[in-house]
Each structure stands twice: as structure tokens, then as C-alpha cells.
Design a protein around this motif. Structure first.
Motif, PDB file in Angstrom:
ATOM      1  N   VAL A  88      -9.549   1.711  -0.019  1.00 25.90           N
ATOM      2  CA  VAL A  88      -8.098   1.912  -0.043  1.00 25.90           C
ATOM      3  C   VAL A  88      -7.638   2.172  -1.471  1.00 25.90           C
ATOM      4  CG1 VAL A  88      -5.841   0.920   0.496  1.00 25.90           C
ATOM      5  CG2 VAL A  88      -7.818   0.441   1.982  1.00 25.90           C
ATOM      6  N   VAL A  89      -7.137   3.364  -1.719  1.00 27.45           N
ATOM      7  CA  VAL A  89      -6.751   3.764  -3.071  1.00 27.45           C
ATOM      8  C   VAL A  89      -5.676   2.851  -3.647  1.00 27.45           C
ATOM      9  CG1 VAL A  89      -5.712   5.614  -4.437  1.00 27.45           C
ATOM     10  CG2 VAL A  89      -7.413   6.169  -2.692  1.00 27.45           C
ATOM     11  N   GLU A  90      -4.711   2.445  -2.829  1.00 29.83           N
ATOM     12  CA  GLU A  90      -3.619   1.611  -3.331  1.00 29.83           C
ATOM     13  C   GLU A  90      -4.122   0.235  -3.774  1.00 29.83           C
ATOM     14  OE1 GLU A  90      -2.042   4.846  -0.874  1.00 29.83           O
ATOM     15  OE2 GLU A  90      -3.599   3.322  -0.537  1.00 29.83           O
ATOM     16  N   GLU A  91      -5.147  -0.278  -3.116  1.00 29.97           N
ATOM     17  CA  GLU A  91      -5.748  -1.540  -3.558  1.00 29.97           C
ATOM     18  C   GLU A  91      -6.420  -1.357  -4.914  1.00 29.97           C
ATOM     19  OE1 GLU A  91      -6.787  -3.119   0.982  1.00 29.97           O
ATOM     20  OE2 GLU A  91      -8.390  -2.862  -0.488  1.00 29.97           O
ATOM     21  N   LEU A  92      -7.113  -0.254  -5.072  1.00 30.76           N
ATOM     22  CA  LEU A  92      -7.773   0.042  -6.345  1.00 30.76           C
ATOM     23  C   LEU A  92      -6.748   0.223  -7.463  1.00 30.76           C
ATOM     24  CD1 LEU A  92     -10.397   2.552  -4.922  1.00 30.76           C
ATOM     25  CD2 LEU A  92     -10.867   0.226  -5.719  1.00 30.76           C
ATOM     26  N   ASP A  93      -5.617   0.838  -7.148  1.00 31.60           N
ATOM     27  CA  ASP A  93      -4.552   0.991  -8.142  1.00 31.60           C
ATOM     28  C   ASP A  93      -4.099  -0.378  -8.650  1.00 31.60           C
ATOM     29  OD1 ASP A  93      -4.637   3.722  -7.767  1.00 31.60           O
ATOM     30  OD2 ASP A  93      -2.834   3.800  -6.503  1.00 31.60           O
ATOM     31  N   ALA A  94      -3.904  -1.311  -7.717  1.00 28.04           N
ATOM     32  CA  ALA A  94      -3.449  -2.655  -8.092  1.00 28.04           C
ATOM     33  C   ALA A  94      -4.499  -3.374  -8.928  1.00 28.04           C
ATOM     34  CB  ALA A  94      -3.119  -3.463  -6.838  1.00 28.04           C
ATOM     35  N   ALA A  95      -5.755  -3.229  -8.536  1.00 30.14           N
ATOM     36  CA  ALA A  95      -6.837  -3.876  -9.288  1.00 30.14           C
ATOM     37  C   ALA A  95      -6.946  -3.295 -10.698  1.00 30.14           C
ATOM     38  CB  ALA A  95      -8.158  -3.708  -8.542  1.00 30.14           C
ATOM     39  N   ARG A  96      -6.821  -1.978 -10.814  1.00 29.73           N
ATOM     40  CA  ARG A  96      -6.886  -1.343 -12.129  1.00 29.73           C
ATOM     41  C   ARG A  96      -5.719  -1.791 -13.009  1.00 29.73           C
ATOM     42  NH1 ARG A  96      -7.285   4.977 -11.876  1.00 29.73           N
ATOM     43  NH2 ARG A  96      -5.199   4.703 -10.998  1.00 29.73           N
ATOM     44  N   GLN A  97      -4.556  -1.954 -12.406  1.00 33.27           N
ATOM     45  CA  GLN A  97      -3.392  -2.430 -13.149  1.00 33.27           C
ATOM     46  C   GLN A  97      -3.650  -3.822 -13.728  1.00 33.27           C
ATOM     47  OE1 GLN A  97       0.271  -2.245 -10.914  1.00 33.27           O
ATOM     48  NE2 GLN A  97       1.413  -3.434 -12.416  1.00 33.27           N
ATOM     49  N   ALA A  98      -4.457  -4.621 -13.016  1.00 30.66           N
ATOM     50  CA  ALA A  98      -4.793  -5.967 -13.486  1.00 30.66           C
ATOM     51  C   ALA A  98      -5.961  -5.971 -14.461  1.00 30.66           C
ATOM     52  CB  ALA A  98      -5.119  -6.859 -12.283  1.00 30.66           C
ATOM     53  N   GLY A  99      -6.518  -4.781 -14.745  1.00 30.53           N
ATOM     54  CA  GLY A  99      -7.573  -4.683 -15.736  1.00 30.53           C
ATOM     55  C   GLY A  99      -8.979  -4.606 -15.205  1.00 30.53           C
ATOM     56  N   LEU A 100      -9.146  -4.561 -13.873  1.00 27.09           N
ATOM     57  CA  LEU A 100     -10.474  -4.500 -13.284  1.00 27.09           C
ATOM     58  C   LEU A 100     -11.025  -3.078 -13.317  1.00 27.09           C
ATOM     59  CD1 LEU A 100      -9.011  -7.054 -11.981  1.00 27.09           C
ATOM     60  CD2 LEU A 100     -10.659  -6.814 -10.105  1.00 27.09           C
ATOM     61  N   ASP A 101     -12.340  -2.963 -13.307  1.00 27.86           N
ATOM     62  CA  ASP A 101     -12.990  -1.679 -13.100  1.00 27.86           C
ATOM     63  C   ASP A 101     -12.967  -1.401 -11.597  1.00 27.86           C
ATOM     64  OD1 ASP A 101     -14.313   0.629 -13.660  1.00 27.86           O
ATOM     65  OD2 ASP A 101     -16.219  -0.292 -14.173  1.00 27.86           O
ATOM     66  N   THR A 102     -12.980  -0.132 -11.195  1.00 23.64           N
ATOM     67  CA  THR A 102     -12.786   0.189  -9.775  1.00 23.64           C
ATOM     68  C   THR A 102     -13.695   1.325  -9.323  1.00 23.64           C
ATOM     69  OG1 THR A 102     -10.991   1.702 -10.357  1.00 23.64           O
ATOM     70  CG2 THR A 102     -10.369  -0.550  -9.747  1.00 23.64           C
TER      71      THR A 102
END
Length: 229
Positions: A183-197
Motif C-alpha cells: 500500500v503506497v499510502e502506508e509507505l508514504d507515512a512510514a517514509r515521513q517517519a524516517g523509515l526506509d521503504t
């Protein structure tokens, strides 16, 4: 050394298994389950929460209808997920089904674990349901590969703060965590928190490939064999 955080549905496992096997099973089982276990404190807790959120509905038959409607809508509600997990436990225990998992995911999870990577799961399904899923998979009991389990108690999967809470619980820098999801939107949120995706874009689940702008700039793979954490 990367810490791997993975989604389940559409990532390690097919979307169709959840939608075509698990959801219908829970929908069919709900009336009998509530009739038999509606007075159990852990079950009653969730039923009362549903009643309170729907205007104080007190009859269990009406609560069951509400929950069945939520299943049809694929609503990510913590009470529904908890109750589904209890019903799926019965199904797994009776060997009514085993959980689908892609062979490439099994191979990669085992290899990453052997190499020393820590692996965690973050899914909208409750933690007990996640453990049942990996404990009764097509490939056998895989729970020994997973170190931590996270569900919507940590927040919605499209909210950056959820991933910040998870990183805090893991006790590692966000940049050391690799999140895998379809899910792209989940990855967007994770990237915003600083995670690699990494976007897992399986042809079995997404016949039309998501490429270019559709990836939102996330690395894209079609199965786990292409991931090098």
C-alpha cells in the motif's frame, strides 16, 4: 543491520486469502460465536465497545449485524479485528484452513533471520490474529522468525505517528528500519517517519503494475527475492 518491518496482506500473503477465506469464515461464525461466548469478559469488552460506538445498541443480534457490515466494508476497527482473531483461532485449531504465504516470502524471511536481521510484523489484523496466521501458515509455524508484533493499537497504518511509536518500541533509529508493504499510502507515512521503504507490487494481487509516479518514489519489487536489506 536493517530491522525489517512487514505488512501481511498483499505483501507476505495474498489479498485473496484474507478476503475470500478469512473474512467470510468470520462473517459466518459471528452469530454462533457471540451466542456461545458473548458473556466471556474478553468478548464482552469488544461487543460493548461496538455498542457504545453505534449509539448504545444493546442487543447482541444487532451488534452482530453491525460487525458483519463492518466485515463487508473491510473496516479496520480494533474491536472487529480482535473478535475476528478469536474466531480464526477456532478455524486454525480445527484445521479448517491454513494461512497462505508466498514461497518467496518464506525463503526471504528465513534467510534474513539466519543472517541476523530482526523481523517484525505490522498489520491491521490484531496481534493474536497475526500470530495465528504465521503459526498456521502453508509453510508451517513461522512465528520463531518474528521478534515483534504491531497492530492498530499503535495507530492507523497511514499515519506517520504510528511508525514513530513502532520505532520507539523497537528501540532502533528509524533509518535502520525497512518497511515492506503493498500500500503506497502506508509507505508514504512510514517514509515521513524516517523509515526506509519498499513497495511490494505482486502481479497476483495487482495485475496492472504500479510504476513511475504510482510508486511515489518508493523502491519497487515484485517479490521478496529482489529485496536486499
Amino acid at each position: 543491520m536493517k530491522h525489517i518491518l512487514t505488512d501481511i496482506e498483499g505483501t507476505t500473503s495474498s489479498i485473496s486469502f484474507v478476503k475470500d477465506v478469512l473474512f467470510p469464515y468470520a462473517r459466518r461464525a459471528l452469530p454462533g460465536f457471540v451466542a456461545a461466548r458473548g458473556k466471556d469478559p474478553e468478548v464482552r469488552r469488544w461487543l460493548d465497545q461496538v455498542a457504545a460506538e453505534t449509539g448504545g445498541v444493546c442487543q447482541d443480534e444487532m451488534i452482530v449485524e453491525t460487525l458483519q457490515g463492518w466485515i463487508d466494508q473491510d473496516r479496520k476497527h480494533t474491536a472487529l479485528k480482535a473478535l475476528q482473531g478469536m474466531m480464526w483461532k477456532n478455524g486454525y485449531g480445527q484445521a479448517d484452513f491454513t494461512a497462505h504465504i508466498y514461497p518467496d516470502a518464506v525463503q526471504a524471511l528465513r534467510a534474513w533471520h539466519a543472517a541476523g536481521h530482526s523481523i517484525s510484523v505490522y498489520s491491521s489484523g490484531s496481534v493474536p490474529a497475526q500470530k495465528l496466521f504465521f503459526g498456521h501458515s502453508d509453510a508451517g509455524d513461522l512465528t520463531g522468525l518474528i521478534t515483534d508484533w504491531f497492530d492498530t493499537e499503535y495507530g492507523g497504518k497511514r499515519e506517520a505517528d504510528s511508525y514513530r511509536r513502532i520505532v520507539q518500541a523497537l528501540g532502533v533509529p528509524a533509518a535502520q528500519v525497512l518497511f515492506l508493504s503493498d500500500v503506497v499510502e502506508e509507505l508514504d507515512a512510514a517514509r515521513q517517519a524516517g523509515l526506509d521503504t519498499v513497495l511490494v507490487d505482486r502481479r497476483q494481487d495487482y495485475p496492472t503494475a504500479r510504476t513511475g509516479e504510482a510508486t511515489h518514489g518508493h523502491a519497487r519489487v515484485e517479490d521478496f527475492s529482489a529485496i536486499s536489506p
